[in-house]
Write a protein that holds these residues in place. Structure first.
Motif, PDB file in Angstrom:
ATOM      1  N   SER A   1       0.847  -1.190   0.000  1.00  0.00           N
ATOM      2  CA  SER A   1       0.000   0.000   0.000  1.00  0.00           C
ATOM      3  C   SER A   1       0.886   1.245   0.000  1.00  0.00           C
ATOM      4  CB  SER A   1      -0.936   0.003   1.216  1.00  0.00           C
ATOM      5  OG  SER A   1      -0.201  -0.079   2.416  1.00  0.00           O
ATOM      6  N   ARG A   2       0.323   2.324  -0.522  1.00  0.00           N
ATOM      7  CA  ARG A   2       1.048   3.593  -0.645  1.00  0.00           C
ATOM      8  C   ARG A   2       2.393   3.422  -1.359  1.00  0.00           C
ATOM      9  NH1 ARG A   2      -0.411   3.017   4.379  1.00  0.00           N
ATOM     10  NH2 ARG A   2       1.683   3.104   5.236  1.00  0.00           N
ATOM     11  N   LEU A   3       2.432   2.543  -2.367  1.00  0.00           N
ATOM     12  CA  LEU A   3       3.680   2.293  -3.094  1.00  0.00           C
ATOM     13  C   LEU A   3       3.993   3.455  -4.029  1.00  0.00           C
ATOM     14  CD1 LEU A   3       3.259  -1.472  -4.039  1.00  0.00           C
ATOM     15  CD2 LEU A   3       4.454  -0.491  -2.064  1.00  0.00           C
ATOM     16  N   GLN A   4       5.267   3.796  -4.083  1.00  0.00           N
ATOM     17  CA  GLN A   4       5.762   4.850  -4.970  1.00  0.00           C
ATOM     18  C   GLN A   4       7.087   4.416  -5.569  1.00  0.00           C
ATOM     19  OE1 GLN A   4       6.243   8.298  -2.466  1.00  0.00           O
ATOM     20  NE2 GLN A   4       4.324   9.162  -3.193  1.00  0.00           N
ATOM     21  N   VAL A   5       7.281   4.692  -6.831  1.00  0.00           N
ATOM     22  CA  VAL A   5       8.599   4.520  -7.431  1.00  0.00           C
ATOM     23  C   VAL A   5       9.351   5.813  -7.133  1.00  0.00           C
ATOM     24  CG1 VAL A   5       9.902   4.195  -9.560  1.00  0.00           C
ATOM     25  CG2 VAL A   5       7.742   2.968  -9.221  1.00  0.00           C
ATOM     26  N   LYS A   6      10.284   5.745  -6.202  1.00  0.00           N
ATOM     27  CA  LYS A   6      11.025   6.940  -5.772  1.00  0.00           C
ATOM     28  C   LYS A   6      11.959   7.424  -6.859  1.00  0.00           C
ATOM     29  CE  LYS A   6       9.968   8.409  -1.735  1.00  0.00           C
ATOM     30  NZ  LYS A   6       9.251   9.646  -1.597  1.00  0.00           N
ATOM     31  N   TYR A   7      12.627   6.482  -7.532  1.00  0.00           N
ATOM     32  CA  TYR A   7      13.475   6.845  -8.663  1.00  0.00           C
ATOM     33  C   TYR A   7      13.684   5.616  -9.523  1.00  0.00           C
ATOM     34  CZ  TYR A   7      17.517   4.587  -6.455  1.00  0.00           C
ATOM     35  OH  TYR A   7      18.366   3.668  -5.899  1.00  0.00           O
ATOM     36  N   TYR A   8      14.037   5.851 -10.760  1.00  0.00           N
ATOM     37  CA  TYR A   8      14.460   4.767 -11.631  1.00  0.00           C
ATOM     38  C   TYR A   8      15.469   5.304 -12.634  1.00  0.00           C
ATOM     39  CZ  TYR A   8      10.973   6.583 -14.932  1.00  0.00           C
ATOM     40  OH  TYR A   8      10.242   7.382 -15.756  1.00  0.00           O
ATOM     41  N   THR A   9      16.468   4.495 -12.893  1.00  0.00           N
ATOM     42  CA  THR A   9      17.492   4.802 -13.883  1.00  0.00           C
ATOM     43  C   THR A   9      17.526   3.618 -14.849  1.00  0.00           C
ATOM     44  OG1 THR A   9      19.293   3.705 -12.682  1.00  0.00           O
ATOM     45  CG2 THR A   9      18.852   6.016 -12.106  1.00  0.00           C
ATOM     46  N   ASN A  10      18.464   3.631 -15.757  1.00  0.00           N
ATOM     47  CA  ASN A  10      18.607   2.493 -16.667  1.00  0.00           C
ATOM     48  C   ASN A  10      19.016   1.216 -15.930  1.00  0.00           C
ATOM     49  OD1 ASN A  10      17.928   4.010 -18.886  1.00  0.00           O
ATOM     50  ND2 ASN A  10      20.036   4.471 -19.438  1.00  0.00           N
ATOM     51  N   ASP A  11      19.600   1.364 -14.750  1.00  0.00           N
ATOM     52  CA  ASP A  11      20.144   0.214 -14.036  1.00  0.00           C
ATOM     53  C   ASP A  11      19.360  -0.206 -12.802  1.00  0.00           C
ATOM     54  OD1 ASP A  11      22.385   0.104 -15.796  1.00  0.00           O
ATOM     55  OD2 ASP A  11      23.274   1.768 -14.676  1.00  0.00           O
ATOM     56  N   GLU A  12      18.705   0.743 -12.139  1.00  0.00           N
ATOM     57  CA  GLU A  12      18.111   0.439 -10.839  1.00  0.00           C
ATOM     58  C   GLU A  12      16.871   1.295 -10.587  1.00  0.00           C
ATOM     59  OE1 GLU A  12      20.131  -0.244  -6.651  1.00  0.00           O
ATOM     60  OE2 GLU A  12      19.999   1.889  -7.103  1.00  0.00           O
ATOM     61  N   MET A  13      15.990   0.761  -9.744  1.00  0.00           N
ATOM     62  CA  MET A  13      14.828   1.522  -9.291  1.00  0.00           C
ATOM     63  C   MET A  13      14.623   1.276  -7.808  1.00  0.00           C
ATOM     64  SD  MET A  13      11.303  -0.424 -10.246  1.00  0.00           S
ATOM     65  CE  MET A  13      11.441  -0.059 -11.935  1.00  0.00           C
ATOM     66  N   LYS A  14      13.941   2.241  -7.168  1.00  0.00           N
ATOM     67  CA  LYS A  14      13.597   2.097  -5.759  1.00  0.00           C
ATOM     68  C   LYS A  14      12.098   2.289  -5.604  1.00  0.00           C
ATOM     69  CE  LYS A  14      16.041   3.902  -2.393  1.00  0.00           C
ATOM     70  NZ  LYS A  14      16.606   4.866  -1.427  1.00  0.00           N
ATOM     71  N   VAL A  15      11.453   1.315  -4.934  1.00  0.00           N
ATOM     72  CA  VAL A  15      10.028   1.385  -4.631  1.00  0.00           C
ATOM     73  C   VAL A  15       9.900   1.497  -3.123  1.00  0.00           C
ATOM     74  CG1 VAL A  15       7.801   0.196  -4.792  1.00  0.00           C
ATOM     75  CG2 VAL A  15       9.467  -0.032  -6.654  1.00  0.00           C
ATOM     76  N   THR A  16       9.093   2.448  -2.658  1.00  0.00           N
ATOM     77  CA  THR A  16       8.883   2.631  -1.226  1.00  0.00           C
ATOM     78  C   THR A  16       7.393   2.540  -0.914  1.00  0.00           C
ATOM     79  OG1 THR A  16       8.714   5.030  -1.423  1.00  0.00           O
ATOM     80  CG2 THR A  16      10.915   4.129  -0.994  1.00  0.00           C
ATOM     81  N   GLY A  17       7.088   2.407   0.350  1.00  0.00           N
ATOM     82  CA  GLY A  17       5.716   2.290   0.828  1.00  0.00           C
ATOM     83  C   GLY A  17       5.641   1.152   1.830  1.00  0.00           C
TER      84      GLY A  17
END
Length: 95
Positions: free
Chosen positions: A65-81
């Motif tokens: 719940s309350r998931l957000q993609v905080k950032y994404y690049t060509n190599d990595e992403m961060k999902v928070t929530g």
């Protein structure tokens, strides 16, 4: 012997990281509030309760719940929530 088994043995014999040689996804969880995913191909679904990520070998589903993609690049992403589950699948008509 299956092709994947041969590839796996070659990787193990080389001593190099599997994620580099096999381009396997790298998933790092921090508690139940953050997940970093490396070696992904793209985001196929994004809502506040589901983020579906395509990888070379299938899909990764981040559920919560309350998931957000905080950032994404060509190599990595961060999902928070609030992360309830991280599931791995083939990507073929997965619910």
């Amino acid at each position: 012997m299956e092709r994947e088994q041969i590839r796996e043995r070659l990787v193990e014999a080389s001593g190099l990281p599997k994620d580099v040689l096999l381009k396997a996804a790298v998933v790092t969880l921090t508690g139940n509030f953050e997940v970093c995913i490396g070696n992904y191909r793209g985001i196929t679904e994004y809502t506040d309760c589901l983020v579906r990520i395509q990888t070379k070998n299938g899909q990764i589903r981040v559920e919560g719940s309350r998931l957000q993609v905080k950032y994404y690049t060509n190599d990595e992403m961060k999902v928070t929530g609030k992360i309830d589950a991280v599931r791995f699948g083939s990507g073929r008509d997965e619910p």
